[in-house]
Design a protein around this motif. Structure first.
Motif, PDB file in Angstrom:
ATOM      1  N   THR A 144      83.727  29.369  58.458  1.00 28.17           N
ATOM      2  CA  THR A 144      84.814  28.402  58.273  1.00 28.17           C
ATOM      3  C   THR A 144      84.367  26.965  58.536  1.00 28.17           C
ATOM      4  N   ARG A 173      91.631  36.088  52.295  1.00 31.59           N
ATOM      5  CA  ARG A 173      91.348  34.777  52.882  1.00 31.59           C
ATOM      6  C   ARG A 173      89.925  34.329  52.577  1.00 31.59           C
ATOM      7  N   LYS A 174      88.993  35.267  52.646  1.00 33.48           N
ATOM      8  CA  LYS A 174      87.602  34.929  52.386  1.00 33.48           C
ATOM      9  C   LYS A 174      87.409  34.465  50.951  1.00 33.48           C
ATOM     10  N   ARG A 204      88.794  30.969  50.482  1.00 32.99           N
ATOM     11  CA  ARG A 204      87.976  29.925  51.115  1.00 32.99           C
ATOM     12  C   ARG A 204      86.694  29.683  50.338  1.00 32.99           C
ATOM     13  N   THR A 213      85.419  25.020  50.727  1.00 33.42           N
ATOM     14  CA  THR A 213      85.747  24.088  51.813  1.00 33.42           C
ATOM     15  C   THR A 213      85.047  24.476  53.096  1.00 33.42           C
ATOM     16  N   ASP A 214      84.734  23.473  53.887  1.00 34.85           N
ATOM     17  CA  ASP A 214      84.149  23.637  55.211  1.00 34.85           C
ATOM     18  C   ASP A 214      84.890  22.663  56.118  1.00 34.85           C
ATOM     19  N   ARG A 215      85.418  23.143  57.235  1.00 35.81           N
ATOM     20  CA  ARG A 215      86.276  22.321  58.077  1.00 35.81           C
ATOM     21  C   ARG A 215      85.539  21.334  58.962  1.00 35.81           C
ATOM     22  N   CYS A 250      83.108  35.578  57.244  1.00 38.75           N
ATOM     23  CA  CYS A 250      83.403  34.416  56.403  1.00 38.75           C
ATOM     24  C   CYS A 250      83.277  33.167  57.269  1.00 38.75           C
TER      25      CYS A 250
END
Length: 248
Positions: free
Chosen positions: A44, A7-8, A11, A16-18, A42
């Protein structure tokens, strides 16, 4: 490859940054990079802290769909900028200060606990850990020194220019404090990550860094016992850490 690492990599490769800005603010880019250099964490989403004038409506549904930013800055603001933003308001307007926030996925619970300890010691006392149904561990670094004041209602400004000037001073003071806490957090993070940590603890033995976290919790529990007599010396050393069950 384990699930967290997969997952890390996905990403970080996507970049991306949410957060609404969809990227890392320059003021905290070094901190976030240092965090992501560790194989334990990581990031997010994040925000370095901001002052903004938020437009909107009395109708909750409309607010969620259309939430215009009449003015926003990640630095100290000026009264003139806020007044200029108010002139754009067609309905309601709220003046806000929002402090630094950081959401981090953690490899293991010990890693989340370590980061939580760094956050609390840096002044981010609204921080917490969330464990999803599938075991996803998230750590949120949050503070409580927010500010939210309505300035305009149905197109009518509710306050004087002098009061706006006062609010700007308060917000700028909060921004200064916010920066100090970020610097303490960055320093604490670097110190914590410099401590070697075994990749797979055996027989319940945690690493040196996690043990430091546990000792601090025991010390706080002992202080509570001396203060009010409600906790016993054998209380769970993690009893004052909230674990919120979520679906993230």
């Amino acid at each position: 490859m384990d699930t967290f690492r997969m997952r890390k990599e996905q990403r970080l490769q996507a970049g991306t940054d949410r957060s609404r800005a969809a990227g890392v603010d320059s003021a905290i880019s070094g901190l976030v990079d240092r965090l992501n250099q560790s194989d334990r964490y990581c990031s997010t989403s994040s925000c370095s802290g901001r002052v903004l004038l938020l437009g909107g409506s009395d109708q909750v549904e409309v607010q969620k769909q259309n939430c215009p930013w009449l003015f926003v800055t990640h630095q100290k603001c000026r009264k003139e900028d806020v007044i200029a933003g108010l002139q754009k308001a067609q309905d309601n307007a709220v003046f806000k200060f929002e402090p630094f926030v950081l959401h981090v996925q953690c490899r293991k619970m010990e890693d989340a606990q370590l980061l939580h300890s760094v956050a609390i010691n840096s002044g981010f006392r609204n921080s917490g850990i969330t464990v999803g149904k599938k075991g996803k561990i998230m750590m949120a670094v949050r503070s409580t020194h927010c500010l939210e004041v309505p300035l305009c209602h149905q197109g009518t400004v509710l306050v004087s220019e002098e009061y706006i000037d006062y609010l700007v001073q308060v917000a700028n003071q909060k921004m200064e404090e916010n920066q100090k806490r970020i610097e303490r957090f960055y320093s604490g993070l670097q110190s914590a990550l410099s401590v070697p940590m075994s990749p797979e603890p055996l027989d319940g033995n945690v690493s040196t860094a996690a043990s430091v976290y546990t000792r601090r919790r025991r010390h706080r529990t002992a202080k509570k016992e001396r203060g009010n007599g409600e906790l016993t010396a054998h209380s769970d050393c993690e009893s004052d850490l909230s674990f919120l069950m979520g679906t993230t």
